[in-house]
Design a protein around this motif. Structure first.
Motif, PDB file in Angstrom:
ATOM      1  N   MET A  17      10.661  19.304  -0.422  1.00 46.01           N
ATOM      2  CA  MET A  17      10.264  18.176  -1.237  1.00 46.01           C
ATOM      3  C   MET A  17       9.013  17.540  -0.627  1.00 46.01           C
ATOM      4  O   MET A  17       8.871  17.453   0.584  1.00 46.01           O
ATOM      5  CB  MET A  17      11.388  17.151  -1.321  1.00 46.01           C
ATOM      6  N   VAL A  18       8.152  17.090  -1.484  1.00 47.45           N
ATOM      7  CA  VAL A  18       6.924  16.427  -1.055  1.00 47.45           C
ATOM      8  C   VAL A  18       7.254  15.015  -0.595  1.00 47.45           C
ATOM      9  O   VAL A  18       8.067  14.333  -1.193  1.00 47.45           O
ATOM     10  CB  VAL A  18       5.904  16.373  -2.221  1.00 47.45           C
ATOM     11  N   LYS A  19       6.608  14.593   0.477  1.00 46.13           N
ATOM     12  CA  LYS A  19       6.794  13.243   0.983  1.00 46.13           C
ATOM     13  C   LYS A  19       5.450  12.521   0.916  1.00 46.13           C
ATOM     14  O   LYS A  19       4.445  13.033   1.395  1.00 46.13           O
ATOM     15  CB  LYS A  19       7.291  13.275   2.423  1.00 46.13           C
ATOM     16  N   ILE A  20       5.445  11.338   0.309  1.00 45.56           N
ATOM     17  CA  ILE A  20       4.228  10.553   0.169  1.00 45.56           C
ATOM     18  C   ILE A  20       4.410   9.256   0.926  1.00 45.56           C
ATOM     19  O   ILE A  20       5.408   8.560   0.741  1.00 45.56           O
ATOM     20  CB  ILE A  20       3.930  10.250  -1.314  1.00 45.56           C
ATOM     21  N   LEU A  21       3.443   8.935   1.791  1.00 51.19           N
ATOM     22  CA  LEU A  21       3.485   7.681   2.537  1.00 51.19           C
ATOM     23  C   LEU A  21       2.422   6.738   1.991  1.00 51.19           C
ATOM     24  O   LEU A  21       1.253   7.082   1.936  1.00 51.19           O
ATOM     25  CB  LEU A  21       3.220   7.920   4.027  1.00 51.19           C
ATOM     26  N   ALA A  22       2.851   5.550   1.597  1.00 52.98           N
ATOM     27  CA  ALA A  22       1.923   4.490   1.191  1.00 52.98           C
ATOM     28  C   ALA A  22       1.766   3.591   2.413  1.00 52.98           C
ATOM     29  O   ALA A  22       2.725   3.003   2.882  1.00 52.98           O
ATOM     30  CB  ALA A  22       2.493   3.716   0.010  1.00 52.98           C
ATOM     31  N   ILE A  23       0.552   3.515   2.924  1.00 53.09           N
ATOM     32  CA  ILE A  23       0.319   2.829   4.204  1.00 53.09           C
ATOM     33  C   ILE A  23      -0.661   1.679   4.027  1.00 53.09           C
ATOM     34  O   ILE A  23      -1.683   1.815   3.362  1.00 53.09           O
ATOM     35  CB  ILE A  23      -0.255   3.816   5.239  1.00 53.09           C
ATOM     36  N   CYS A  24      -0.336   0.534   4.655  1.00 59.30           N
ATOM     37  CA  CYS A  24      -1.281  -0.578   4.712  1.00 59.30           C
ATOM     38  C   CYS A  24      -1.170  -1.227   6.094  1.00 59.30           C
ATOM     39  O   CYS A  24      -0.336  -0.834   6.909  1.00 59.30           O
ATOM     40  CB  CYS A  24      -1.058  -1.587   3.590  1.00 59.30           C
ATOM     41  N   GLY A  25      -1.983  -2.188   6.339  1.00 57.04           N
ATOM     42  CA  GLY A  25      -2.058  -2.823   7.653  1.00 57.04           C
ATOM     43  C   GLY A  25      -0.744  -3.352   8.191  1.00 57.04           C
ATOM     44  O   GLY A  25      -0.413  -3.166   9.353  1.00 57.04           O
ATOM     45  N   PHE A  26       0.028  -4.017   7.341  1.00 57.52           N
ATOM     46  CA  PHE A  26       1.281  -4.605   7.792  1.00 57.52           C
ATOM     47  C   PHE A  26       2.506  -3.923   7.205  1.00 57.52           C
ATOM     48  O   PHE A  26       3.627  -4.201   7.604  1.00 57.52           O
ATOM     49  CB  PHE A  26       1.326  -6.106   7.465  1.00 57.52           C
ATOM     50  N   GLY A  27       2.330  -3.051   6.232  1.00 52.59           N
ATOM     51  CA  GLY A  27       3.438  -2.301   5.663  1.00 52.59           C
ATOM     52  C   GLY A  27       4.308  -3.099   4.718  1.00 52.59           C
ATOM     53  O   GLY A  27       5.435  -2.725   4.442  1.00 52.59           O
ATOM     54  N   VAL A  28       3.791  -4.212   4.203  1.00 46.07           N
ATOM     55  CA  VAL A  28       4.620  -5.058   3.354  1.00 46.07           C
ATOM     56  C   VAL A  28       4.082  -5.084   1.927  1.00 46.07           C
ATOM     57  O   VAL A  28       4.569  -4.370   1.064  1.00 46.07           O
ATOM     58  CB  VAL A  28       4.700  -6.496   3.929  1.00 46.07           C
ATOM     59  N   GLY A  29       3.092  -5.907   1.660  1.00 44.01           N
ATOM     60  CA  GLY A  29       2.631  -6.163   0.293  1.00 44.01           C
ATOM     61  C   GLY A  29       1.918  -5.029  -0.384  1.00 44.01           C
ATOM     62  O   GLY A  29       2.396  -4.462  -1.372  1.00 44.01           O
ATOM     63  N   THR A  30       0.765  -4.680   0.111  1.00 51.39           N
ATOM     64  CA  THR A  30      -0.079  -3.691  -0.553  1.00 51.39           C
ATOM     65  C   THR A  30       0.594  -2.323  -0.620  1.00 51.39           C
ATOM     66  O   THR A  30       0.565  -1.669  -1.658  1.00 51.39           O
ATOM     67  CB  THR A  30      -1.438  -3.558   0.168  1.00 51.39           C
ATOM     68  N   SER A  31       1.217  -1.909   0.462  1.00 50.83           N
ATOM     69  CA  SER A  31       1.847  -0.595   0.449  1.00 50.83           C
ATOM     70  C   SER A  31       3.051  -0.554  -0.481  1.00 50.83           C
ATOM     71  O   SER A  31       3.339   0.478  -1.084  1.00 50.83           O
ATOM     72  CB  SER A  31       2.246  -0.163   1.863  1.00 50.83           C
ATOM     73  N   LEU A  32       3.750  -1.672  -0.637  1.00 48.50           N
ATOM     74  CA  LEU A  32       4.881  -1.720  -1.569  1.00 48.50           C
ATOM     75  C   LEU A  32       4.393  -1.598  -3.006  1.00 48.50           C
ATOM     76  O   LEU A  32       4.964  -0.848  -3.810  1.00 48.50           O
ATOM     77  CB  LEU A  32       5.682  -3.012  -1.397  1.00 48.50           C
ATOM     78  N   ILE A  33       3.321  -2.289  -3.344  1.00 51.54           N
ATOM     79  CA  ILE A  33       2.741  -2.187  -4.688  1.00 51.54           C
ATOM     80  C   ILE A  33       2.260  -0.758  -4.931  1.00 51.54           C
ATOM     81  O   ILE A  33       2.488  -0.189  -5.999  1.00 51.54           O
ATOM     82  CB  ILE A  33       1.585  -3.194  -4.867  1.00 51.54           C
ATOM     83  N   LEU A  34       1.612  -0.167  -3.944  1.00 56.29           N
ATOM     84  CA  LEU A  34       1.144   1.214  -4.056  1.00 56.29           C
ATOM     85  C   LEU A  34       2.325   2.157  -4.260  1.00 56.29           C
ATOM     86  O   LEU A  34       2.281   3.054  -5.107  1.00 56.29           O
ATOM     87  CB  LEU A  34       0.343   1.608  -2.819  1.00 56.29           C
ATOM     88  N   ARG A  35       3.400   1.943  -3.508  1.00 58.31           N
ATOM     89  CA  ARG A  35       4.595   2.777  -3.645  1.00 58.31           C
ATOM     90  C   ARG A  35       5.148   2.704  -5.069  1.00 58.31           C
ATOM     91  O   ARG A  35       5.480   3.723  -5.669  1.00 58.31           O
ATOM     92  CB  ARG A  35       5.664   2.335  -2.656  1.00 58.31           C
TER      93      ARG A  35
END
Length: 49
Positions: free
Chosen positions: A1-19
């Protein structure tokens, strides 16, 4: 299975929206992937293949 990581500076806001956007696109195109959101430090320390 493919794994995709959405990464941002703090791992909270931006990466959650991206996810959520990634999951929406995957669903619309009937694709499966494991999507996670994390911060840069954790991503740098994680060795994922």
């Amino acid at each position: 299975m493919v794994k995709i990581l959405a990464i941002c500076g703090f791992g909270v806001g931006t990466s959650l929206i991206l996810r959520m956007n990634i999951e929406k696109v995957l669903k619309e195109n009937n694709l499966e992937a494991e999507v996670e959101h994390i911060d840069v430090t954790t991503a740098a320390g994680a060795r994922q293949i």
